[in-house]
Write a protein that holds these residues in place. Sequence first.
Motif, PDB file in Angstrom:
ATOM      1  N   ASP A 222      -8.368   2.699   1.118  1.00  0.00           N
ATOM      2  CA  ASP A 222      -7.343   2.542   2.153  1.00  0.00           C
ATOM      3  C   ASP A 222      -7.901   2.758   3.553  1.00  0.00           C
ATOM      4  O   ASP A 222      -7.319   2.293   4.537  1.00  0.00           O
ATOM      5  CB  ASP A 222      -6.183   3.502   1.889  1.00  0.00           C
ATOM      6  CG  ASP A 222      -5.385   3.111   0.649  1.00  0.00           C
ATOM      7  OD1 ASP A 222      -5.586   1.991   0.146  1.00  0.00           O
ATOM      8  OD2 ASP A 222      -4.570   3.927   0.184  1.00  0.00           O
TER       9      ASP A 222
ATOM     10  N   VAL B   1      -4.983   9.049   5.640  1.00  0.00           N
ATOM     11  CA  VAL B   1      -5.063   7.592   5.658  1.00  0.00           C
ATOM     12  C   VAL B   1      -4.005   7.003   6.588  1.00  0.00           C
ATOM     13  O   VAL B   1      -4.229   5.984   7.248  1.00  0.00           O
ATOM     14  CB  VAL B   1      -4.899   7.043   4.223  1.00  0.00           C
ATOM     15  CG1 VAL B   1      -4.618   5.545   4.237  1.00  0.00           C
ATOM     16  CG2 VAL B   1      -6.151   7.331   3.406  1.00  0.00           C
ATOM     17  N   ASN B   2      -2.853   7.654   6.678  1.00  0.00           N
ATOM     18  CA  ASN B   2      -1.725   7.107   7.431  1.00  0.00           C
ATOM     19  C   ASN B   2      -1.603   7.647   8.848  1.00  0.00           C
ATOM     20  O   ASN B   2      -0.902   7.054   9.669  1.00  0.00           O
ATOM     21  CB  ASN B   2      -0.423   7.376   6.676  1.00  0.00           C
ATOM     22  CG  ASN B   2      -0.287   6.483   5.457  1.00  0.00           C
ATOM     23  OD1 ASN B   2       0.076   5.324   5.564  1.00  0.00           O
ATOM     24  ND2 ASN B   2      -0.606   7.021   4.288  1.00  0.00           N
TER      25      ASN B   2
ATOM     26  N   ARG C 130       0.813  -1.216   0.000  1.00  0.00           N
ATOM     27  CA  ARG C 130       0.000   0.000   0.000  1.00  0.00           C
ATOM     28  C   ARG C 130       0.844   1.263   0.000  1.00  0.00           C
ATOM     29  O   ARG C 130       0.479   2.247  -0.620  1.00  0.00           O
ATOM     30  CB  ARG C 130      -0.951  -0.007   1.182  1.00  0.00           C
ATOM     31  CG  ARG C 130      -2.243  -0.752   0.858  1.00  0.00           C
ATOM     32  CD  ARG C 130      -3.203  -0.744   2.019  1.00  0.00           C
ATOM     33  NE  ARG C 130      -4.462  -1.347   1.600  1.00  0.00           N
ATOM     34  CZ  ARG C 130      -5.396  -1.730   2.453  1.00  0.00           C
ATOM     35  NH1 ARG C 130      -5.212  -1.606   3.757  1.00  0.00           N
ATOM     36  NH2 ARG C 130      -6.517  -2.236   2.008  1.00  0.00           N
ATOM     37  N   LEU C 131       1.961   1.256   0.725  1.00  0.00           N
ATOM     38  CA  LEU C 131       2.770   2.468   0.741  1.00  0.00           C
ATOM     39  C   LEU C 131       3.216   2.813  -0.666  1.00  0.00           C
ATOM     40  O   LEU C 131       3.139   3.959  -1.102  1.00  0.00           O
ATOM     41  CB  LEU C 131       3.981   2.298   1.661  1.00  0.00           C
ATOM     42  CG  LEU C 131       4.884   3.527   1.771  1.00  0.00           C
ATOM     43  CD1 LEU C 131       4.084   4.729   2.280  1.00  0.00           C
ATOM     44  CD2 LEU C 131       6.074   3.244   2.688  1.00  0.00           C
TER      45      LEU C 131
ATOM     46  N   ARG D 122       0.218   4.095  -2.559  1.00  0.00           N
ATOM     47  CA  ARG D 122      -0.141   5.458  -2.181  1.00  0.00           C
ATOM     48  C   ARG D 122       0.840   6.447  -2.763  1.00  0.00           C
ATOM     49  O   ARG D 122       0.476   7.552  -3.148  1.00  0.00           O
ATOM     50  CB  ARG D 122      -0.185   5.562  -0.653  1.00  0.00           C
ATOM     51  CG  ARG D 122      -1.381   4.821  -0.057  1.00  0.00           C
ATOM     52  CD  ARG D 122      -1.210   4.665   1.428  1.00  0.00           C
ATOM     53  NE  ARG D 122      -2.291   3.841   1.969  1.00  0.00           N
ATOM     54  CZ  ARG D 122      -2.267   3.327   3.181  1.00  0.00           C
ATOM     55  NH1 ARG D 122      -1.232   3.517   3.980  1.00  0.00           N
ATOM     56  NH2 ARG D 122      -3.267   2.610   3.604  1.00  0.00           N
TER      57      ARG D 122
ATOM     58  N   LEU E  89      -3.628  11.290   1.557  1.00  0.00           N
ATOM     59  CA  LEU E  89      -2.564  10.344   1.850  1.00  0.00           C
ATOM     60  C   LEU E  89      -2.183  10.404   3.323  1.00  0.00           C
ATOM     61  O   LEU E  89      -2.060   9.377   4.004  1.00  0.00           O
ATOM     62  CB  LEU E  89      -1.338  10.648   0.990  1.00  0.00           C
ATOM     63  CG  LEU E  89      -0.088   9.792   1.246  1.00  0.00           C
ATOM     64  CD1 LEU E  89      -0.277   8.389   0.711  1.00  0.00           C
ATOM     65  CD2 LEU E  89       1.138  10.431   0.628  1.00  0.00           C
TER      66      LEU E  89
END
Length: 308
Positions: A224, A191-192, A11-12, A15, A188
């Motif tokens: 995500d 989401v993190n 996913r990283l 993204r 982004l």
Amino acid sequence: MVFHARLASLRLGSRFRALSAGTLTIAFLALAPTVAQAGDPFRTTDPHDIGDKTEAVFNALFYEGNYTAAESLVGQAIAAEPNEPMNYAIAAALGYLNKDLNQLADQARLTQQTATALKATDPLRGHIYTAVGIFMEGAHTLQTQGIARGTPAALRMLQRVFSELDAAEKIDPNDPELSLLKGFMDLLLAVNLPFANPDQAIARLQNGHPDYLTHRGIAIGMRDLGRYSEALAEADKALTAAPTNPDLLYLKAQILFLQQQYAASLPFYRSALTYADQLPESTVQRIAFEACQAEGTNSEVCAEQSGI
């Protein structure tokens, strides 16, 4: 399921592509020709001076999802429109996707150089693309130095990125190109980072243009965040605007898979794979791997068959 662990580990990178082919998609997306102003894919009124060659690269890369055509067109665009930083940013993004770190570094530097010069005549876009160039430089740092060594420098670069975006926002906070770029980046982070608010990022994205890129960005964010029904609705809206884009077909397939609608996901995986000759090899491998999983095949077998 093993797929979910593998997807989480990817996913990283996904993204980042949404930023480099999201930031960069933002910065580079083209509208369908019947909607866009000549040369400017972002603004339906008061278009900025963006050349036709640059627009052609955008159409190939982000409306059609044709990376092969974009590879051949971007050199022509740079030669014909050398003062447009978007072209160098596209070349940097392609270098990243192709794992060509020298191209990534060189084009990130040229993006910043031309963007700095553009500030004299178009300060809004000059600040936007200075931010993009710095971001790509940070990507190069992480790729060459690794996460442990490269993160402190990359974080300092990220501060510079947002400083440039803040400068652009002071010029026109409602600019569609800026709204897309900053919306992608804010989503982004949301989401993190657990304390961030994704709804603010989505609101900013909704102020962007073109619509299909806005819906694509929101779909990625909702995916995500695990909000799959909302993600699917946004992916459908994006596909309505760009129905043959293989990146969007793949995105819808992935969301359906994550909803455990494996049979429903397969036609979209297979449709995306019909465009394999225009996609990066790594993307084709991921699509093939996930499609194999959707068929119920063992993950180790799927990894071997897809070449991952």
